[in-house]
Design a protein around this motif. Structure first.
Motif, short mmCIF file in Angstrom:
data_model
loop_
_atom_site.label_atom_id
_atom_site.label_comp_id
_atom_site.label_asym_id
_atom_site.label_seq_id
_atom_site.Cartn_x
_atom_site.Cartn_y
_atom_site.Cartn_z
N ALA A 115 0.81 -1.13 -0.10
CA ALA A 115 0.07 0.01 -0.06
C ALA A 115 0.79 1.38 0.02
CB ALA A 115 -0.90 -0.24 1.20
N GLU A 116 1.89 1.13 0.65
CA GLU A 116 2.92 2.35 0.76
C GLU A 116 3.65 2.43 -0.52
OE1 GLU A 116 6.47 3.41 3.80
OE2 GLU A 116 4.70 2.14 4.84
N LYS A 117 3.94 1.53 -1.19
CA LYS A 117 4.50 1.58 -2.48
C LYS A 117 3.60 2.31 -3.37
CE LYS A 117 5.82 -1.59 -6.20
NZ LYS A 117 5.76 -2.98 -6.40
N HIS A 118 2.53 2.02 -3.48
CA HIS A 118 1.27 2.70 -4.37
C HIS A 118 0.56 3.82 -3.71
CE1 HIS A 118 1.91 -0.47 -7.35
NE2 HIS A 118 2.06 -1.39 -6.19
N LYS A 119 1.10 4.27 -2.41
CA LYS A 119 0.39 5.49 -1.79
C LYS A 119 -1.15 5.39 -1.72
CE LYS A 119 4.34 8.50 -3.36
NZ LYS A 119 5.15 7.44 -3.73
N VAL A 120 -1.43 4.45 -1.16
CA VAL A 120 -2.82 4.05 -0.82
C VAL A 120 -2.96 3.56 0.48
CG1 VAL A 120 -3.44 3.84 -3.06
CG2 VAL A 120 -2.79 1.64 -1.74
N LYS A 121 -4.36 3.84 0.85
CA LYS A 121 -4.58 3.39 2.48
C LYS A 121 -4.95 1.63 2.28
CE LYS A 121 -6.38 5.56 5.69
NZ LYS A 121 -7.60 6.30 6.40
N PHE A 122 -4.52 0.98 3.71
CA PHE A 122 -4.73 -0.18 3.56
C PHE A 122 -5.49 -0.84 4.62
CE2 PHE A 122 -2.59 -4.38 5.24
CZ PHE A 122 -2.74 -5.19 4.68
N TYR A 123 -6.35 -1.78 4.26
CA TYR A 123 -7.19 -2.54 5.52
C TYR A 123 -7.15 -3.97 5.27
CZ TYR A 123 -9.51 1.86 6.73
OH TYR A 123 -10.01 3.07 7.07
N GLU A 124 -6.75 -4.93 6.36
CA GLU A 124 -7.41 -6.14 6.41
C GLU A 124 -8.64 -6.35 7.00
OE1 GLU A 124 -2.93 -8.59 6.93
OE2 GLU A 124 -4.38 -8.56 8.51
N ALA A 125 -9.43 -7.16 6.21
CA ALA A 125 -10.82 -7.18 6.44
C ALA A 125 -11.21 -8.76 6.16
CB ALA A 125 -11.60 -6.33 5.24
N SER A 126 -12.44 -8.65 6.44
CA SER A 126 -13.10 -10.12 6.35
C SER A 126 -14.56 -9.93 6.00
CB SER A 126 -13.04 -11.13 7.76
OG SER A 126 -14.02 -11.91 7.38
N ALA A 127 -14.93 -10.25 5.04
CA ALA A 127 -16.28 -10.26 4.56
C ALA A 127 -17.19 -11.45 5.31
CB ALA A 127 -16.52 -10.40 3.03
N LYS A 128 -16.35 -12.27 6.00
CA LYS A 128 -17.10 -13.17 6.49
C LYS A 128 -17.54 -12.81 8.04
CE LYS A 128 -17.05 -18.27 7.95
NZ LYS A 128 -16.05 -19.41 8.08
N THR A 129 -16.59 -12.28 8.83
CA THR A 129 -16.82 -11.72 10.13
C THR A 129 -17.33 -10.56 10.19
OG1 THR A 129 -14.68 -11.07 10.52
CG2 THR A 129 -15.10 -13.39 11.20
#
Ligand code: GDP
Ligand code: MG
Length: 209
Positions: free
Chosen positions: A141-155
């Motif tokens: 994300a840093e390399k491409h200058k965007v924000k980052f989340y880990e997420a779960s559609a399941k939970t």
């Protein structure tokens, strides 16, 4: 719901490799539902969800692919007029993570220059099957200058947060630009109405087209 006034309509795209969970993320966000069945055969165009950003109603039109991502055949038409892009990989699938670079290239080539992009590492509930570390996701994300989340559609982990984040980034961008007042009854030119337009009214229903 009826007296709610929707002030902005924004177009969000879900992209990334097949089976990373794009359709499930939309389903979780718009309907608060999750299904273990792969849904790539269903030709969804878009779904709608209204969110509130600091007292302003933002109607998010969230576009899914109908499996074209498998053949790398997303067209410039799909990207046209987009305000935001949610680029997803699965943290259980190394290849889907490597393909992030390819999708970033596509965004650069085909999406509007001021589009807001989020990188999502989905399936965070599958910790024991993890192949991509959080640090690797953050570095990408840093390399491409965007924000980052880990997420779960399941939970449901981080689902509201990530869609609100991109909605807010888009709202801030729109707020800095002059907003065109828009009256659909007077205008026959509907083609450009997908972004940065004030709407007289819209409801909060989920919709397929
Ligand atoms: P798409 O091709 O990117 O739209 O992927 P889908 O949304 O169809 O999901 C692909 C598969 O991954 C389906 O079997 C889903 O049930 C599963 N899936 C999606 N999101 C998650 C998640 O957050 N956790 C887990 N465990 N499975 C998920
Ligand atoms: Mg899908």
């Amino acid at each position: 719901m009826s007296e709610d006034r929707c002030e902005h309509l924004v177009k969000i795209l879900m992209i990334g490799e097949s089976a990373v969970g794009k359709s499930c993320l939309i389903q979780r966000f718009t309907k608060n539902e999750f299904s273990m069945h792969h849904t790539s055969t269903i030709a969804i165009d878009f779904k709608m969800k209204v969110i509130d950003i600091d007292g302003t109603k933002i109607k998010m039109q969230i576009w899914d692919t109908a499996g074209q991502e498998r053949f790398n055949t997303l067209t410039s038409g799909f990207f046209k007029g987009s305000d935001g892009i949610v680029l997803t990989y699965s943290l259980t699938d190394e290849k889907s993570f490597q393909c992030v670079n390819k999708w970033m290239d596509q965004i650069q080539k085909l999406a509007p220059a001021d589009v807001k992009v989020l990188l999502i590492g989905n399936k965070s509930d599958l910790e024991e099957e993890r192949k991509v570390t959080r640090e690797e996701g953050e570095a990408m994300a840093e390399k491409h200058k965007v924000k980052f989340y880990e997420a779960s559609a399941k939970t449901g982990e981080n689902i509201q947060e990530l869609f609100h984040d991109i909605g807010k980034q888009i709202f801030e961008k729109i707020s800095q630009n002059p907003v065109v007042n828009f009256n659909p009854q007077k205008s026959e030119k509907l083609s450009g109405y997908l972004s940065k337009r004030k709407l007289p009214c819209c409801g909060g229903s989920t919709k397929n087209e």
